[in-house]
Design an enzyme around this catalytic site. Sequence first.
Site, PDB file in Angstrom:
ATOM      1  N   GLU A   1      -6.670  -0.604  -6.482  1.00 38.86           N
ATOM      2  CA  GLU A   1      -5.487   0.082  -7.354  1.00 38.86           C
ATOM      3  C   GLU A   1      -4.584  -0.847  -7.958  1.00 38.86           C
ATOM      4  OE1 GLU A   1      -5.301   4.251  -4.792  1.00 38.86           O
ATOM      5  OE2 GLU A   1      -4.316   2.423  -3.732  1.00 38.86           O
TER       6      GLU A   1
ATOM      7  N   ASN B   1      -4.250   6.173  -0.375  1.00 39.37           N
ATOM      8  CA  ASN B   1      -3.586   6.225   1.022  1.00 39.37           C
ATOM      9  C   ASN B   1      -2.789   7.776   1.051  1.00 39.37           C
ATOM     10  OD1 ASN B   1      -4.428   4.048   1.983  1.00 39.37           O
ATOM     11  ND2 ASN B   1      -2.125   2.919   1.765  1.00 39.37           N
TER      12      ASN B   1
ATOM     13  N   SER C   1       0.774  -1.281   0.030  1.00 39.26           N
ATOM     14  CA  SER C   1      -0.195  -0.033   0.026  1.00 39.26           C
ATOM     15  C   SER C   1       0.776   1.229   0.172  1.00 39.26           C
ATOM     16  CB  SER C   1      -0.852  -0.023   1.243  1.00 39.26           C
ATOM     17  OG  SER C   1      -0.164   0.076   2.364  1.00 39.26           O
TER      18      SER C   1
ATOM     19  N   HIS D   1      -3.503  -3.352  -4.916  1.00 35.42           N
ATOM     20  CA  HIS D   1      -3.887  -2.955  -3.631  1.00 35.42           C
ATOM     21  C   HIS D   1      -5.362  -2.974  -3.677  1.00 35.42           C
ATOM     22  CE1 HIS D   1      -4.010   0.601  -0.485  1.00 35.42           C
ATOM     23  NE2 HIS D   1      -4.014  -0.324   0.066  1.00 35.42           N
TER      24      HIS D   1
END
Length: 230
Positions: free
Chosen positions: A106, A144, A73, A94
């Site tokens: 992702e 993130n 991540s 991800h």
Amino acid sequence: METVVWARSDASAQRAREKLGGATEVLTDLPEIARRSTVVVEAVAEDAAVKGELLARIHQDLPSGALLATTTSSLSVTELAQASGRPERFAGLHVFNPVEKMDLIELAFPDATGEEVREEFHALCQALGKTAVEVPDVPGFVVNRLLFPFAFEAVRLAEETGLEPKAIDSCMKLGAAHPLGPLALLDLVGLDVAVAIGESIDAEVPARVRQMVDEGKLGRKSGAGFYEYP
């Protein structure tokens, strides 16, 4: 789609079998799993050295046409792809917690990954019932990079105002339609992982979060974080 899970030890394999039931095979023989696989997705600790070493081990026994992915991540997908020895058939994949509720994956690719392989990864995500979005290979990708500064700001807000975690989380769930509030999310991710992600994206990690990690309060996995867990 047949799924096999790798466990590091017999004890962890038994725990995984009890949790997953009989629908998923759990093995401790990594070379055997690699030889049988068309796709392998690595999901170990968010540590570049640990991930790189494991990916290289998997590559040794993986069929030449198989795909290899990491669930990182925050780490560089390009660097992990190079460490794996299979950059041309590699991706960052991800997923998001809670996985059963979150639709997004992702997808981040190193430059060595061609269009045909990218399409294979998109098809894999579709087969898993998820929506894939290609994102740049930058620290934190998209979610993130935006999410953790927001979550850390929630920690600072709690400290400044004395608001209870439940109050902050309820505001974001009811007012912004978030499935989890930011403090519950930090507990779910793991506060130690949150620190690592924050450092990777150059976010200011609150001192309170670092203190909680030092005290062993890592969130759900340790039984205590911003909330207590049975």
